[in-house]
Design a protein around this motif. Structure first.
Motif, short mmCIF file in Angstrom:
data_model
loop_
_atom_site.label_atom_id
_atom_site.label_comp_id
_atom_site.label_asym_id
_atom_site.label_seq_id
_atom_site.Cartn_x
_atom_site.Cartn_y
_atom_site.Cartn_z
N GLY A 149 -14.75 1.38 -10.60
CA GLY A 149 -13.40 1.44 -10.06
C GLY A 149 -12.83 2.84 -10.08
O GLY A 149 -13.41 3.77 -10.66
N GLY B 183 -6.49 -2.81 -3.72
CA GLY B 183 -7.46 -2.48 -4.76
C GLY B 183 -7.23 -3.19 -6.07
O GLY B 183 -7.98 -2.97 -7.01
N PHE B 184 -6.19 -4.04 -6.17
CA PHE B 184 -5.92 -4.71 -7.43
C PHE B 184 -6.94 -5.83 -7.66
O PHE B 184 -7.68 -6.22 -6.76
CB PHE B 184 -4.50 -5.29 -7.44
N SER B 185 -6.96 -6.35 -8.87
CA SER B 185 -7.87 -7.44 -9.23
C SER B 185 -7.09 -8.55 -9.92
O SER B 185 -6.05 -8.30 -10.54
CB SER B 185 -8.98 -6.95 -10.16
N ASP C 271 -10.98 0.17 0.87
CA ASP C 271 -9.98 1.21 0.74
C ASP C 271 -9.43 1.57 2.12
O ASP C 271 -10.15 2.08 2.96
CB ASP C 271 -10.63 2.45 0.11
N ARG D 67 -8.96 0.46 -9.80
CA ARG D 67 -8.85 -0.15 -8.49
C ARG D 67 -10.23 -0.22 -7.83
O ARG D 67 -11.04 0.69 -8.00
CB ARG D 67 -7.90 0.65 -7.61
N TYR D 68 -10.45 -1.29 -7.12
CA TYR D 68 -11.74 -1.56 -6.47
C TYR D 68 -12.89 -1.61 -7.47
O TYR D 68 -13.96 -1.07 -7.21
CB TYR D 68 -12.05 -0.53 -5.38
N TYR E 88 -17.35 2.46 -6.91
CA TYR E 88 -16.34 1.46 -6.61
C TYR E 88 -16.77 0.70 -5.36
O TYR E 88 -17.68 1.12 -4.65
CB TYR E 88 -14.96 2.10 -6.41
N LYS F 259 -0.59 0.72 -9.39
CA LYS F 259 -0.70 1.96 -8.62
C LYS F 259 -0.78 3.20 -9.51
O LYS F 259 -1.26 4.23 -9.05
CB LYS F 259 0.49 2.09 -7.67
N GLY G 281 -4.72 -3.31 -12.28
CA GLY G 281 -5.04 -2.37 -11.21
C GLY G 281 -3.80 -1.90 -10.50
O GLY G 281 -3.78 -1.80 -9.27
#
Length: 527
Positions: free
Chosen positions: A96, A18-20, A371, A73-74, A138, A34, A32
Motif C-alpha cells: 500500500g 484507496g480505502f479498505s 488509482d 491505501r491500495y 500496491y 487521506k 486508509g
C-alpha cells in the motif's frame, strides 16, 4: 440487487479512493484515510457504522502491545484462519501507499482482542519476512490457501516504483508492473518463497482474486507495460507437501476484461463482481456472478443494477466490500455547486438479507479501486502513542470525540493556490516535477509575516535545494520577500582596530626613556 444512497454524518473527508474495509463478527471497520492519523484518533481505524442508510465513523483503539499501522491505501488484504474449521479470523494487510506516497513492503496482522457494546480494541502486529521478500507495491492481492492441514499466503501482482537507477527527477514517481512472480508466505514462521510460472507472462495490477481451499483464481487486471486489460482467467493450485510446496498454474477459458473491480461473496459457492473499468476512464457498468461447482468456475452476467444518473455519468468510482454480499461505492461530487460534497456514497446489496452466518465468512482478497490519479496532499504526521489519550473515548458519546477539524483542509494547504504574481502552475495539467510529491506541486513555506506556501517550481528552486531547506529548521523567504528579509537582518558588528596609546610607549617601571627617534619609529610601526 438494490442500490441506496448513504449519507455520511461526520468525517466524510477521510473516505477517499484507496480505502479498505475489514469485517469482524458482522461489524465493519475502515482504514486508509487521506492523511496521517491525528491525536483524536491515533489508530486511524474507524468503526464503519451504517444504520438506516446513515454512516458514522467512530474511532477505535489498539492494545498496548500493538505496533503502528500507517493509513495505507491500495494495500492487499485478506482474512486468515488457523484452519478451515476455525471460527476466529484475522486480517492480513500487505503493501500500500502511505500519505506521502511511499510504498510499504510490510505485513501487518489485525485481530480483535476486546469487544464490548461501545468499544472494540484491536491488536496490530508487524510480521518480519525472510527469504524471497516481496518488494514494496500496491494494487496487488494476497490470499490464503489451505492444504493438508496447513495454510499459506499467496501474493501476486501489483505496481511498484521504477528501480532507483532508472529514476530521474522528472520520472521520480513513475510506476511499473511488478514481475509476474507468485509468492508463498508462511505467516507463522515469516518465510517467503517466490515462484516463476510460465503461464503468467505479464505483471497484473488491480485484478480480482478468489481463494477456494488450495486454489487461487486470478481474474482480469491491468498490464501497465502493454496498457491492456486481458480477459484472462488463471487457476493457481498450491499443494503444501512436506518439504517443498508444489505450485502449478492453468489458463482457463471464460475470463473477462476488467480492472479495479470489487468482489463480494453472496453465498458459499457464489461471488459477485461489481464495478471496475474496461478501458481507461471508461467504467464497466455490468456485474458478473462467479459460481463454483465441484471446483469448476463459471462466470456469467447478471441483471444490471438501476444505476443513478450521477453514477452513469461519473468518470471514476471506487469502493470496497462490506461483506454479506454488500458493496460500498463512491463517486466524485458535483464541483459546479459551491456546497457540494467531495464524494457521494452508495450501498449496493447483491444478496438477500436472510444470509446465514456461514455465508457471511469473508474468504477472498479484496483490492480497492484503481488509482484515479488524485493523490492526497502531504500531511505532517503526529507522534503516535498508546497512552491514556488513546483510551480517552469514555462515556456515552465516547466515539464522537473525533474532530474533523484536526484534518488539514486541502484548500488551505496551498497546493492549488496562486503563490506569487508569476505563478504558472496549472492545476489541470500538472505533472510530477519533484520527487517529494506524486502528482501535486512540491512546495515550501515562506517564513515572512504569518507565512504562506509557495511552489518550489515557481521559485525556481532546484530539487537539491528544496530538500536541503526542508530537512532543517531554517527559515526560507520567497522571491517576493527575500529583500525584505535581508533588510531585517542586523549587520554583523565589526570591532575597530585598537591602537596602542602613546603613553604605552613608555614602559612603566622600566626606568627606560625612549629617544624621540625611537618614538617616531614606533609610531610609524603601529600606524
Amino acid at each position: 440487487m438494490s442500490l441506496q444512497m448513504v449519507t455520511v454524518s461526520n468525517n466524510i473527508a477521510l473516505i477517499q479512493p484507496g480505502f479498505s474495509l475489514m469485517t469482524f463478527d458482522g461489524q465493519i471497520f475502515f482504514f486508509g484515510q487521506k492523511g496521517w492519523p491525528k491525536r483524536s484518533c491515533p489508530t486511524g481505524v474507524f468503526h464503519f457504522d451504517i444504520q438506516h442508510n446513515h454512516l458514522k465513523l467512530k474511532p477505535t483503539v489498539f492494545s498496548n502491545d500493538s505496533c503502528y499501522l500507517p493509513p495505507l491505501r491500495y494495500p492487499a488484504t485478506c482474512t486468515f484462519k488457523g484452519s478451515l474449521e476455525s471460527e476466529k479470523h484475522q486480517y492480513i494487510i500487505h503493501g500500500g501507499k502511505t500519505p506521502n506516497n511511499e510504498l510499504s513492503d510490510k505485513i501487518y496482522v489485525m485481530s480483535v482482542v476486546c469487544k464490548n457494546n461501545k468499544k472494540v480494541t484491536f491488536r496490530c502486529i508487524e510480521k518480519d519476512l525472510v527469504g524471497d521478500v516481496p518488494e514494496a507495491r500496491y494494487g496487488h492481492t494476497i490470499d490464503v490457501v489451505y492444504s493438508r492441514g496447513k495454510s499459506m499466503g499467496v501474493l501476486f501482482g501489483g505496481r511498484t516504483y521504477m528501480p532507483s537507477a532508472q529514476r530521474t527527477t522528472e520520472k521520480w514517481n513513475s510506476v511499473a508492473d511488478c514481475l509476474p512472480h507468485v509468492f508463498l508466505v508462511d505467516f507463522e514462521f515469516g518465510c517467503s518463497v517466490s515462484y516463476i510460472l510460465p503461464e503468467l507472462q505479464d505483471g497484473l495490477s488491480f485484478h480480482v482474486s478468489i481463494a477456494r481451499n488450495d486454489t487461487v483464481y486470478i481474474l482480469g487486471g491491468h498490464s501497465l507495460a502493454n496498457n491492456i486489460r486481458p480477459a484472462n482467467l488463471y487457476r493457481i493450485r498450491v499443494d503444501l507437501l512436506l518439504g517443498s510446496p508444489a505450485v502449478n498454474c492453468t489458463v482457463l477459458p471464460g475470463g473477462i476484461s476488467v480492472s479495479s473491480a470489487i468482489l463480494t461473496q453472496t453465498n458459499k459457492d457464489e461471488f459477485v463482481i461489481v464495478g471496475g473499468y474496461q478501458l481507461e476512464n471508461q467504467k464497466r457498468m455490468v456485474c458478473n456472478i462467479v459460481s463454483f461447482d465441484d471446483n469448476k468456475i463459471e462466470i456469467r452476467q447478471m441483471e444490471t443494477p438501476d444505476w443513478t444518473p450521477d453514477i452513469k455519468h461519473s468518470k471514476i468510482w471506487f469502493g470496497n466490500n462490506m461483506g454479506n454480499g454488500t458493496v460500498f461505492l463512491g463517486i466524485p461530487g458535483d464541483n459546479k455547486q459551491a456546497a457540494s460534497e467531495a464524494f457521494y456514497f452508495y450501498m449496493l446489496k447483491c444478496a438477500e438479507d436472510d444470509v446465514n452466518e456461514d455465508q457471511k465468512a469473508l474468504t477472498t482478497s479484496q483490492t480497492p479501486t484503481e488509482d484515479p490519479g488524485d493523490s492526497t496532499p502531504f500531511e505532517d504526521s503526529e507522534e503516535f502513542c498508546f497512552s491514556a489519550e488513546a483510551y480517552s473515548f469514555n462515556g456515552d458519546d465516547e466515539f464522537d470525540t473525533y474532530n474533523e477539524d484536526d484534518e488539514e483542509d486541502e484548500s488551505e494547504t496551498g497546493y492549488w493556490i496562486t503563490c506569487c504574481h508569476t505563478c504558472d502552475v496549472d492545476i489541470n495539467t500538472w505533472v510530477p516535477f519533484y520527487s517529494t510529491e506524486l502528482n501535486k506541486p512540491a512546495m515550501i513555506y515562506c517564513s515572512h509575516g504569518d507565512g504562506h506556501w509557495v511552489h518550489a517550481q515557481c521559485m525556481d528552486l532546484a530539487e537539491r535545494t528544496l530538500i536541503h531547506l526542508s530537512e532543517g529548521s531554517n527559515k526560507y523567504y520567497c522571491n517576493e520577500h527575500v529583500e525584505i528579509a535581508r533588510a531585517l537582518q542586523t549587520p554583523k558588528r565589526v570591532l575597530p582596530l585598537k591602537k596602542p596609546p602613546l603613553k604605552s610607549l613608555h614602559k612603566k617601571g622600566s626606568g627606560k626613556i625612549f629617544t624621540p627617534a625611537k618614538k617616531s619609529f614606533l609610531r610609524r610601526l603601529f600606524d
